[in-house]
Design an enzyme around this catalytic site. Structure first.
Site, mmCIF file in Angstrom:
data_model
loop_
_atom_site.group_PDB
_atom_site.id
_atom_site.type_symbol
_atom_site.label_atom_id
_atom_site.label_comp_id
_atom_site.label_asym_id
_atom_site.label_seq_id
_atom_site.Cartn_x
_atom_site.Cartn_y
_atom_site.Cartn_z
ATOM 1 N N HIS A 20 -1.244 -1.409 -4.206
ATOM 2 C CA HIS A 20 -2.507 -1.047 -3.544
ATOM 3 C C HIS A 20 -2.559 0.471 -3.351
ATOM 4 C CE1 HIS A 20 -6.000 -2.106 -1.019
ATOM 5 N NE2 HIS A 20 -5.617 -1.118 -0.223
ATOM 6 N N MET A 51 -9.061 8.066 -0.111
ATOM 7 C CA MET A 51 -9.921 8.415 1.038
ATOM 8 C C MET A 51 -10.438 9.836 0.883
ATOM 9 S SD MET A 51 -7.521 7.081 4.123
ATOM 10 C CE MET A 51 -6.760 5.463 4.120
ATOM 11 N N ASP A 92 -6.724 -6.592 4.284
ATOM 12 C CA ASP A 92 -6.077 -5.269 4.323
ATOM 13 C C ASP A 92 -6.132 -4.701 5.732
ATOM 14 O OD1 ASP A 92 -5.190 -2.692 3.810
ATOM 15 O OD2 ASP A 92 -6.907 -2.119 2.570
ATOM 16 N N MET A 106 -11.568 -6.176 5.239
ATOM 17 C CA MET A 106 -10.785 -5.219 6.036
ATOM 18 C C MET A 106 -10.469 -5.854 7.390
ATOM 19 S SD MET A 106 -10.134 -2.580 4.239
ATOM 20 C CE MET A 106 -9.271 -1.726 5.567
ATOM 21 N N HIS A 161 -8.329 0.943 -3.990
ATOM 22 C CA HIS A 161 -9.273 0.727 -2.880
ATOM 23 C C HIS A 161 -9.969 2.053 -2.588
ATOM 24 C CE1 HIS A 161 -9.596 -0.322 1.735
ATOM 25 N NE2 HIS A 161 -10.781 -0.231 1.153
ATOM 26 N N MET A 217 -12.201 4.375 -0.638
ATOM 27 C CA MET A 217 -12.877 4.619 0.643
ATOM 28 C C MET A 217 -13.532 5.985 0.521
ATOM 29 S SD MET A 217 -9.886 3.075 3.046
ATOM 30 C CE MET A 217 -8.708 3.173 1.699
ATOM 31 N N SER A 262 0.843 -1.204 0.000
ATOM 32 C CA SER A 262 0.000 0.000 0.000
ATOM 33 C C SER A 262 0.871 1.244 0.000
ATOM 34 C CB SER A 262 -0.893 0.015 1.239
ATOM 35 O OG SER A 262 -1.492 1.295 1.352
ATOM 36 N N ASP A 271 -4.852 3.531 -1.891
ATOM 37 C CA ASP A 271 -5.941 3.858 -0.968
ATOM 38 C C ASP A 271 -6.453 5.273 -1.217
ATOM 39 O OD1 ASP A 271 -6.121 1.539 0.811
ATOM 40 O OD2 ASP A 271 -4.085 2.080 1.438
HETATM 41 C C1 DX5 Z 1 -6.441 1.441 5.636
HETATM 42 C C2 DX5 Z 1 -5.990 1.139 4.235
HETATM 43 C C3 DX5 Z 1 -4.873 0.183 4.181
HETATM 44 C C4 DX5 Z 1 -3.569 0.667 4.785
HETATM 45 C C5 DX5 Z 1 -2.816 -0.552 5.245
HETATM 46 O O1 DX5 Z 1 -7.655 2.087 5.588
HETATM 47 O O2 DX5 Z 1 -7.053 0.583 3.489
HETATM 48 O O3 DX5 Z 1 -4.634 -0.256 2.846
HETATM 49 O O4 DX5 Z 1 -2.783 1.397 3.877
HETATM 50 O O5 DX5 Z 1 -1.728 -0.148 5.972
HETATM 51 P P1 DX5 Z 1 -1.012 -1.109 7.020
HETATM 52 O O6 DX5 Z 1 -0.529 -2.308 6.262
HETATM 53 O O7 DX5 Z 1 0.091 -0.259 7.556
HETATM 54 O O8 DX5 Z 1 -2.035 -1.485 8.056
HETATM 55 ZN ZN ZN Z 2 -6.540 -0.333 1.514
#
Ligand code: DX5
Ligand code: ZN
Length: 214
Positions: free
Chosen positions: A29, A33, A171, A133, A62, A64, A6, A31
């Site tokens: 990956h 947000m 994840d 998750m 991903h 969010m 990620s 993310d």
């Molecule tokens: C959290 C994200 C994850 C995050 C994982 O909301 O969806 O993908 O980046 O990070 P680690 O591996 O550090 O928990």
């Molecule tokens: Zn993620």
């Protein structure tokens, strides 16, 4: 085990180098947000489009974000390969994942720790990826909630019984220590943020190759 580092945990001022430092990984990956669906803001379309120009890696995006259906074709144009939405983020997740496929991307459906697999049963035949998750979405660097791994086992059973084709991704909080347990639960792709990007840049690919053997 397949690994999806990620980039939330990387140095975003040097995103191309950070992606290229994990070239042994199966996916990257990403993310996204929005500060509404989750209480944090990361980055969005222009960052993905810039990264796309610098690598041919498979982008595992991903989302969010609230009501992701508003942006599906934009994420396709930016260079997403797999586009995962949260079941909790929209009123009709089935319609959204079907649309993701019709736009020529792989479709993913994600569930937060409190959402049971039973909530997404009707999506499963149309999903290329199911994301379990293992932390509350919003932040990297949290500890894994191991009880969520039962859902990966349940998804493996459903996949076998019904002949579904989705891959099972987990994840949140996955590291070298818990990876064997994550793998044993039925997870096929592990997202790893802090656990990968805390490794010195020149050693990351060697470590990822080791993780893939688990
Ligand atoms: C959290 C994200 C994850 C995050 C994982 O909301 O969806 O993908 O980046 O990070 P680690 O591996 O550090 O928990
Ligand atoms: Zn993620």
């Amino acid at each position: 085990m397949r690994i999806s580092p990620s980039i939330l945990a990387c140095d975003l001022s040097d995103i191309a180098a950070e992606i290229n430092s994990v070239s042994e990984a199966d996916y990257i990956h990403i993310d996204v947000m929005d500060g509404i669906f989750v209480p944090n803001i990361s980055f969005g379309l222009p960052v993905i489009a810039s990264a796309r120009r610098r690598t041919a890696a498979v982008f595992d995006v991903h989302l969010m974000i609230d009501r992701p259906e508003r942006y599906l074709s934009d994420f396709k144009k930016a260079g997403s390969d797999i586009l995962t939405i949260h079941a909790e983020s929209t009123s009709d997740p089935l319609r959204v994942i079907k649309e993701i496929r019709s736009l020529g991307m792989k479709s993913g459906i994600a569930i937060k720790p409190a959402t049971p697999v039973s909530e997404i049963l009707k999506c499963l035949p149309f999903a290329d990826l199911v994301l379990v998750m293992t932390v509350e979405p919003g932040f990297g660097g949290q500890s894994i909630i191991k009880s969520c791994l039962k859902k990966a086992t349940e998804l493996q059973d459903l996949k076998r019984k019904n002949g579904y084709s989705y891959i099972i991704e987990a994840d949140g909080g996955i590291d070298e220590n818990n990876l064997p347990e994550v793998s044993a639960s039925g997870v096929e792709v592990s997202v790893m943020g802090s656990a990968v990007y805390k490794i010195p840049i020149e050693k990351r690919n060697v470590k990822i190759a080791e993780f893939k053997k688990i």
